[in-house]
Design a protein around this motif. Sequence first.
Motif: not given
Length: 393
Positions: A283-290
């Motif tokens: 599964r693709a992994v994404y990190y949130n930039a806020v």
Amino acid sequence: MRRWIVFGLPVLVAAVAIAWWMRPASPAAKYVTAPVKVGELEQRVLAIGRVQPKTLVSVGAQVSGLVKRLHVSLGQQVKAGELIAEVDAEPQQTALRTAQAAVAALKAQLAARRASLAQAESTYRRQEALMALDATARAELEAARAALDSARAEVGALGAQIEQARTQVDTARINLGYTRIVAPMDGVVVAVVTRQGQTLNSFQTTPTIVMLAQMDVMTVRAEIAEADVGKVKPGMPVWFTTLGDTQTRHESKIAQVEPAPESITQDAGSALTAAAGGQGANRAVYYNAVFDVPNPDGRLRPSMTAQVTVLTARESKALLVPTAALGAVDAAGKTQVRVLDAKGDVAQRDVHIGLRTNTTAAVLSGLSEGEKVVVGETGSDPAAANEGESGER
């Protein structure tokens, strides 16, 4: 002689043409080249984000009952303390009156016990005086003392019961106040969850009546791919457009890169499956930039899709070459390129590379503006050369 001219001249012309066509090509014609140019190079990370209000509050009811009246509507601007809704207050009013009656009853009992206490004190003093004159039995004195102690204990117990009953009165009064739901802040009603006439049940969860949002500042949570998250840092410039308005660019700076993806909140079973190399591992992994962005005109709305660009690096007035011209680049940024001189000769040149993108690289040393680097050979796809000449800005 004339016959020779008639028949020999065409043969001679054909021979000359064939000789010209078969001549060896010049060295320069064997290569596809691109000039070294001066320009600006930017490294960017692209992401998709979601626009949300910076402050979003669910306004709920802390008591159960029928919503008698809803005082706001969708999209309405409200002020802090403004009445949102009213819940049927009859049960809470009854509970308050019952608690107040219990306090009154206990106070009456306390008054009676105090009278008994005064009588017990008087009896004890009298028995004590008689005992001094040896006019009564010691048993009578001890009985009077026991009666006095019992009366004092009853008065103390009733005092504690009254305090407990007053606490229940305060609780009932607070619950009565909960039947009037007011706005906790200034904001816009962005959702009406409960309708007038609906019955609320607050025993398990606090039911939401409306949702309030402050729309003057919006927050964007951009999903940064795992491969790019190491390039994105707080403070980097960022901008985005929305699907409905691709011409307006909203600019800000990265405030935070969350340390873990949202998927970390999933159950342990999914994590174990991924660790074991199961389906979750791919599964693709994404990190949130806020980051926050001002919204004074209200053009940004909740849940809009943001097409986000993060500027991770920039070099101005740099010497630019196509990446297709580079050889293998080591960790220090050193590599070799082939340079074509004015005579058409090709030579290997050691160069030092700085910022790179998929199409263009900045040369720190080893080349000069105007020199031509080889990006391919004749017969190969010249697209790389065209891309290299365009550069990135």
